[in-house]
Design a protein around this motif. Structure first.
Motif, PDB file in Angstrom:
ATOM      1  N   GLU A  42      -7.843 -15.776  55.413  1.00  0.00           N
ATOM      2  CA  GLU A  42      -8.941 -16.335  56.034  1.00  0.00           C
ATOM      3  C   GLU A  42     -10.348 -15.947  55.110  1.00  0.00           C
ATOM      4  OE1 GLU A  42      -8.749 -15.205  59.894  1.00  0.00           O
ATOM      5  OE2 GLU A  42      -6.813 -16.348  60.155  1.00  0.00           O
ATOM      6  N   ALA A  46     -12.985 -18.336  53.431  1.00  0.00           N
ATOM      7  CA  ALA A  46     -14.466 -18.286  53.641  1.00  0.00           C
ATOM      8  C   ALA A  46     -15.215 -18.156  52.508  1.00  0.00           C
ATOM      9  CB  ALA A  46     -14.742 -16.992  54.551  1.00  0.00           C
ATOM     10  N   HIS A  61     -18.842 -22.447  55.014  1.00  0.00           N
ATOM     11  CA  HIS A  61     -18.877 -21.078  55.648  1.00  0.00           C
ATOM     12  C   HIS A  61     -19.938 -20.312  55.091  1.00  0.00           C
ATOM     13  CE1 HIS A  61     -14.549 -21.630  56.261  1.00  0.00           C
ATOM     14  NE2 HIS A  61     -14.460 -20.706  57.149  1.00  0.00           N
ATOM     15  N   ASP A  65     -19.720 -15.088  57.487  1.00  0.00           N
ATOM     16  CA  ASP A  65     -18.202 -15.403  57.719  1.00  0.00           C
ATOM     17  C   ASP A  65     -17.386 -14.656  56.652  1.00  0.00           C
ATOM     18  OD1 ASP A  65     -19.137 -17.342  59.758  1.00  0.00           O
ATOM     19  OD2 ASP A  65     -19.252 -18.922  57.967  1.00  0.00           O
ATOM     20  N   GLU A  69     -14.724 -11.722  58.015  1.00  0.00           N
ATOM     21  CA  GLU A  69     -13.393 -12.002  57.662  1.00  0.00           C
ATOM     22  C   GLU A  69     -12.932 -10.659  57.021  1.00  0.00           C
ATOM     23  OE1 GLU A  69     -11.394 -13.915  58.814  1.00  0.00           O
ATOM     24  OE2 GLU A  69     -12.646 -15.428  59.548  1.00  0.00           O
TER      25      GLU A  69
END
Length: 105
Positions: A42, A46, A61, A65, A69
């Motif tokens: 993830e 991002a 993103h 973000d 993450e």
């Protein structure tokens, strides 16, 4: 790290222990370690989105973000460590000291 951080980690671990589908003890450790890989994916997504590196998705993103993450990776890693050993706090402190000392030498 202060005690509040580890108290939160232990609350998350306890919640997972209570709510996750029952599995063998060894499987719990394995699944929590594997979850780190999912969270890393993830972060990678991002970063690609923040940089607009995927022409199909564009700027999907923000760097905020990415930061969130990265925090998820850290928390997930701490929960995994706490699931693998009762000495998680001590081990992380010792390991961090070792790594810092290694670059400070």
């Amino acid at each position: 790290m202060d005690g509040n951080t580890w108290d939160g980690v232990e609350r998350l671990r306890d919640w997972l222990d209570a709510e996750a589908t029952p599995t063998a003890a060894g499987d719990v450790k394995l699944l929590r370690v594997l979850k780190i890989g999912e969270e890393f994916g993830e972060v990678a997504e991002a970063v690609h989105g923040a940089m607009g590196a995927n022409p199909r998705k564009g700027a999907s993103h923000t760097w905020d973000d990415v930061h969130k993450e990265l925090c998820d990776v850290i928390v997930t890693s701490m929960v995994a460590l706490a699931s693998c050993t009762p000495d998680a706090r001590k081990l992380l402190d010792e390991r961090l000291e070792h790594v810092v000392n290694r670059v400070s030498a």
